[in-house]
Design a protein around this motif. Sequence first.
Motif, PDB file in Angstrom:
ATOM      1  N   ASP A 260      -7.317   6.196  36.734  1.00 39.03           N
ATOM      2  CA  ASP A 260      -8.120   6.443  35.527  1.00 39.03           C
ATOM      3  C   ASP A 260      -8.876   7.760  35.642  1.00 39.03           C
ATOM      4  N   ARG A 261      -9.412   8.035  36.817  1.00 42.59           N
ATOM      5  CA  ARG A 261     -10.156   9.286  37.010  1.00 42.59           C
ATOM      6  C   ARG A 261      -9.221  10.496  36.960  1.00 42.59           C
ATOM      7  N   LEU A 262      -8.040  10.373  37.559  1.00 39.88           N
ATOM      8  CA  LEU A 262      -7.058  11.453  37.496  1.00 39.88           C
ATOM      9  C   LEU A 262      -6.619  11.696  36.048  1.00 39.88           C
ATOM     10  N   ARG A 263      -6.419  10.634  35.336  1.00 42.74           N
ATOM     11  CA  ARG A 263      -5.970  10.728  33.941  1.00 42.74           C
ATOM     12  C   ARG A 263      -6.989  11.460  33.080  1.00 42.74           C
ATOM     13  N   ARG A 264      -8.271  11.181  33.331  1.00 47.55           N
ATOM     14  CA  ARG A 264      -9.315  11.860  32.550  1.00 47.55           C
ATOM     15  C   ARG A 264      -9.338  13.362  32.817  1.00 47.55           C
ATOM     16  N   ALA A 265      -8.937  13.766  34.018  1.00 50.07           N
ATOM     17  CA  ALA A 265      -8.952  15.194  34.373  1.00 50.07           C
ATOM     18  C   ALA A 265      -7.664  15.913  33.975  1.00 50.07           C
ATOM     19  N   ALA A 266      -6.652  15.161  33.529  1.00 50.46           N
ATOM     20  CA  ALA A 266      -5.334  15.744  33.287  1.00 50.46           C
ATOM     21  C   ALA A 266      -5.154  16.217  31.845  1.00 50.46           C
ATOM     22  N   LEU A 267      -4.190  17.122  31.684  1.00 52.39           N
ATOM     23  CA  LEU A 267      -3.787  17.587  30.358  1.00 52.39           C
ATOM     24  C   LEU A 267      -2.658  16.707  29.846  1.00 52.39           C
ATOM     25  N   ARG A 268      -2.633  16.482  28.547  1.00 51.60           N
ATOM     26  CA  ARG A 268      -1.601  15.610  27.991  1.00 51.60           C
ATOM     27  C   ARG A 268      -1.116  16.167  26.665  1.00 51.60           C
ATOM     28  N   ASN A 269      -0.154  15.482  26.082  1.00 51.78           N
ATOM     29  CA  ASN A 269       0.378  15.826  24.766  1.00 51.78           C
ATOM     30  C   ASN A 269       0.745  17.303  24.673  1.00 51.78           C
ATOM     31  N   GLY A 270       0.215  17.999  23.659  1.00 48.61           N
ATOM     32  CA  GLY A 270       0.591  19.390  23.429  1.00 48.61           C
ATOM     33  C   GLY A 270       0.241  20.307  24.578  1.00 48.61           C
ATOM     34  N   ALA A 271      -0.918  20.078  25.204  1.00 48.27           N
ATOM     35  CA  ALA A 271      -1.348  20.944  26.302  1.00 48.27           C
ATOM     36  C   ALA A 271      -0.388  20.831  27.489  1.00 48.27           C
ATOM     37  N   ALA A 272       0.055  19.612  27.791  1.00 48.13           N
ATOM     38  CA  ALA A 272       1.012  19.413  28.883  1.00 48.13           C
ATOM     39  C   ALA A 272       2.370  20.012  28.523  1.00 48.13           C
ATOM     40  N   GLN A 273       2.779  19.830  27.286  1.00 46.09           N
ATOM     41  CA  GLN A 273       4.067  20.380  26.854  1.00 46.09           C
ATOM     42  C   GLN A 273       4.082  21.900  26.953  1.00 46.09           C
ATOM     43  N   ARG A 274       2.969  22.540  26.636  1.00 43.82           N
ATOM     44  CA  ARG A 274       2.909  24.010  26.701  1.00 43.82           C
ATOM     45  C   ARG A 274       3.068  24.494  28.137  1.00 43.82           C
ATOM     46  N   ILE A 275       2.438  23.798  29.094  1.00 42.36           N
ATOM     47  CA  ILE A 275       2.590  24.190  30.494  1.00 42.36           C
ATOM     48  C   ILE A 275       4.049  24.043  30.922  1.00 42.36           C
ATOM     49  N   LEU A 276       4.670  22.936  30.566  1.00 36.75           N
ATOM     50  CA  LEU A 276       6.075  22.723  30.929  1.00 36.75           C
ATOM     51  C   LEU A 276       6.969  23.800  30.310  1.00 36.75           C
ATOM     52  N   PHE A 277       6.715  24.118  29.057  1.00 36.99           N
ATOM     53  CA  PHE A 277       7.527  25.129  28.370  1.00 36.99           C
ATOM     54  C   PHE A 277       7.334  26.503  29.013  1.00 36.99           C
TER      55      PHE A 277
END
Length: 284
Positions: A260-277
Amino acid sequence: MVDEQAATLRAQWIGQQLRAMRESARLTLKDMGDYINRNASTVSRMESGTIPPRVPEVLAYLDLCGVDDSRRREDLKTMAQDAWQKGWWDGFSANLAGSLIDWIWLESRATEIRSFQASVVPGLLQTRAYAEALIRAWDDSADDEQIARFVEVRMQRQQRLEEPEPVRLSTVIDEGALRRVVGGPKVMRAQLAHLRKMAGWPNVEVMILPAGAGAHACPDGTFDVFRMRRPYPPAGCVSTAVGAVVVEGEKAESLHQRYDRLRRAALRNGAAQRILFDLEARLE
């Protein structure tokens, strides 16, 4: 003669239940053995998980211990059936460590898997080429046939994501793992594209722990934690250099809290997709 097999996690779990039930009823190993027509040594091995108990033996335990709660009886019957469960992984058992068999079984029983990975892409989301490159680096003594079998196991595990009632997978991947070029630019580019695709599945959540997040909740290891189908408690698998360590109960709950703590610090959705792209584009 009583059939024996390697002590699996599921056999150990039901063995613990049987022992607790017998001791609560103030019965000795001999008392139980006389009732189920086994010697005390065999009963002891059943309770340790060395010999998985069969359904009639579990029902006999319940009867002698005076347990008539229908839900409790059904739960232990299910556990006894699972202790002898055969799966696709049995065809690979000669090549796999017992801890990995337990890990695969947990995946087969889980309704949700939460995975934190610090150095590689989670196994359930790896492409075949990426998995092969990792496995070759991990065991440089394995021949091509062994490598092929290890890779096939990993690909088979991924079928849990596509079943009629698929497991829900939520993963936090450290950004450093995505910057590590495994198998060369072409392989890594395909892996990043695969992650972007999988992130669009309704039962898959892909998040990235950015380097800028600094210190985080699990600096010394990676893990998977499982929410299990009844009658099993939450369980977790912690990766080490010499194999996986399975935990349950409070230790598994502590992994959920870390996640849960890691998840709160992580990027998700569009922000994660941009890093992958962006990472994929740099490998062109």
